[in-house]
Design a protein around this motif. Structure first.
Motif, PDB file in Angstrom:
ATOM      1  N   TRP A 227      40.240  40.709  47.274  1.00 40.98           N
ATOM      2  CA  TRP A 227      39.012  40.489  46.470  1.00 40.98           C
ATOM      3  C   TRP A 227      38.368  41.580  45.950  1.00 40.98           C
ATOM      4  O   TRP A 227      38.391  41.750  44.470  1.00 40.98           O
TER       5      TRP A 227
ATOM      6  N   TYR B 132      42.276  35.639  46.512  1.00 39.34           N
ATOM      7  CA  TYR B 132      43.057  37.408  46.443  1.00 39.34           C
ATOM      8  C   TYR B 132      42.994  37.817  47.562  1.00 39.34           C
ATOM      9  O   TYR B 132      41.837  37.866  48.523  1.00 39.34           O
TER      10      TYR B 132
ATOM     11  N   TYR C  17      48.302  36.969  46.780  1.00 44.41           N
ATOM     12  CA  TYR C  17      47.633  35.724  46.809  1.00 44.41           C
ATOM     13  C   TYR C  17      47.803  35.087  48.043  1.00 44.41           C
ATOM     14  O   TYR C  17      48.632  35.133  48.673  1.00 44.41           O
TER      15      TYR C  17
ATOM     16  N   ILE D 134      46.784  29.692  40.329  1.00 48.00           N
ATOM     17  CA  ILE D 134      45.524  30.105  40.451  1.00 48.00           C
ATOM     18  C   ILE D 134      44.584  29.031  40.227  1.00 48.00           C
ATOM     19  O   ILE D 134      43.639  29.141  41.292  1.00 48.00           O
ATOM     20  N   THR D 135      44.298  28.188  39.208  1.00 47.43           N
ATOM     21  CA  THR D 135      43.546  27.146  39.603  1.00 47.43           C
ATOM     22  C   THR D 135      43.840  26.093  38.250  1.00 47.43           C
ATOM     23  O   THR D 135      44.693  26.618  37.315  1.00 47.43           O
TER      24      THR D 135
ATOM     25  N   MET E 203      35.392  33.467  36.680  1.00 56.61           N
ATOM     26  CA  MET E 203      35.970  32.808  37.860  1.00 56.61           C
ATOM     27  C   MET E 203      35.855  33.628  39.092  1.00 56.61           C
ATOM     28  O   MET E 203      35.558  33.092  40.279  1.00 56.61           O
ATOM     29  N   VAL E 204      36.338  34.837  38.978  1.00 58.23           N
ATOM     30  CA  VAL E 204      36.509  35.930  39.922  1.00 58.23           C
ATOM     31  C   VAL E 204      34.881  36.078  40.872  1.00 58.23           C
ATOM     32  O   VAL E 204      34.787  36.160  42.092  1.00 58.23           O
TER      33      VAL E 204
ATOM     34  N   MET F  93      37.745  31.640  44.309  1.00 60.67           N
ATOM     35  CA  MET F  93      38.469  32.820  44.025  1.00 60.67           C
ATOM     36  C   MET F  93      38.579  34.137  44.920  1.00 60.67           C
ATOM     37  O   MET F  93      39.398  34.822  45.312  1.00 60.67           O
TER      38      MET F  93
ATOM     39  N   ASP G 221      33.188  31.834  41.190  1.00 62.37           N
ATOM     40  CA  ASP G 221      33.860  30.737  41.903  1.00 62.37           C
ATOM     41  C   ASP G 221      34.407  31.154  43.321  1.00 62.37           C
ATOM     42  O   ASP G 221      35.088  32.024  43.511  1.00 62.37           O
TER      43      ASP G 221
ATOM     44  N   LYS H 178      38.498  34.544  33.353  1.00 59.61           N
ATOM     45  CA  LYS H 178      38.666  35.327  34.773  1.00 59.61           C
ATOM     46  C   LYS H 178      37.536  35.974  35.294  1.00 59.61           C
ATOM     47  O   LYS H 178      37.304  35.917  36.463  1.00 59.61           O
TER      48      LYS H 178
END
Length: 282
Positions: A172, A169, A229, A142-143, A158-159, A165, A162, A155
């Motif tokens: 997404w 995905y 991912y 993930i990171t 970030m989603v 992200m 960022d 999360k």
């Protein structure tokens, strides 16, 4: 954006009325033009077997002292799923709001469990989608959580904030919808948590996609599922996940990823784990 439980209750009930059509629930639509989508308040009250005034008082949040039989009847009429039904009960019942939430700590045994997970990425999720702990496999997938400021190990933040992200995905929009639906549920479970309220307010102001999803009033608990991912090093990795809540602290959830044995994803997953091990030795 502190959670106003009365306003939240009304918006939630209106959103669930809006998704039902008269013909779906056995009502005859005489063709009269409807000013709003879905069922009218009068129709919902009829289906639930309660007076219109009683239902209106519920939807307007005039009081938070409704009987279990009334809430059950409304939940059945709205065809709420178990998560939505629990949400209705939570919003429609009094809450003292006297004590702030306790600070969350990670037990040493949980950290050892994460570290001993082998090639399986896993992390511990706390209130407000905060990542409390993780193993090196999760960091590689993930990171690098350790490189982030504590407030950014989140999360939802970030989603939506960022850009990396969005590329990680494959779906997404689906991931974003899941995160918002879980965050709304978590906010209702913890109405006195100022950090969750601040997070929602921050995302509401920063991202129009978050605002649109938040206004849908969807609810989803984190249980199990599947994400794909697009890892920058090894490419496409398809993983399932399972969630385990701590019996003594249900606000902490251990999220563990799984992969089918001998699959391309299993092979791919070993490389980022190896890279994480190398990075820790450097």
């Amino acid at each position: 954006m502190t959670l106003d439980r009365r306003a939240e209750l009304g918006e939630f009930l209106r959103s669930r009325r809006a998704r039902l059509r008269p013909e779906e629930v056995g009502l005859i639509d005489h063709g009269a033009r409807r000013r709003v989508p879905g069922l009218r308040r009068e129709e919902l009250a009829l289906l639930a077997g309660v007076s219109v005034d009683h239902y209106v008082r519920l939807e307007q949040g005039r009081t938070l002292h409704f009987s279990e039989s009334v809430l059950d009847a409304v939940a059945r009429a709205l065809r709420l799923n178990p998560v939505e039904r629990d949400h209705l009960y939570r919003l429609a019942r009094p809450w003292s709001g006297e004590e702030p939430p306790a600070e969350q700590h990670v037990r040493p045994g949980l950290r050892r469990l994460l570290d001993s997970a082998g090639d399986m990425p896993a992390y511990l999720l706390g209130r407000g989608t905060t990542v409390l702990a993780w193993n090196r496999q999760a960091a590689a997938l993930i990171t690098d959580f350790s490189a982030l400021a504590p407030r950014d190990r989140n999360k939802a933040r970030m989603v939506f904030l960022d850009e990396g992200m969005r590329g990680l995905y494959e779906d997404w929009p689906g991931k974003a919808a899941d995160v918002v639906a879980y965050l709304r549920l978590d906010a209702a479970r913890n109405p006195g948590d100022a950090e969750i309220a601040d997070l929602i307010d921050e995302l509401h102001q920063a991202d129009p996609e978050f605002r649109g999803l938040w206004d849908n009033h969807e609810l989803r608990d984190k249980t199990y599922g599947r994400y794909v991912y697009r890892h920058p090093v090894v490419g496409r990795v398809e993983l399932g996940f399972e969630t385990f809540r701590l019996p003594d602290d249900p606000d902490q959830a251990l999220v563990a990823y799984t992969v089918e044995a001998d699959s391309p994803s299993a092979t791919a997953l070993r490389l980022p784990a190896g890279l994480a091990a190398e990075s820790q030795r450097v």
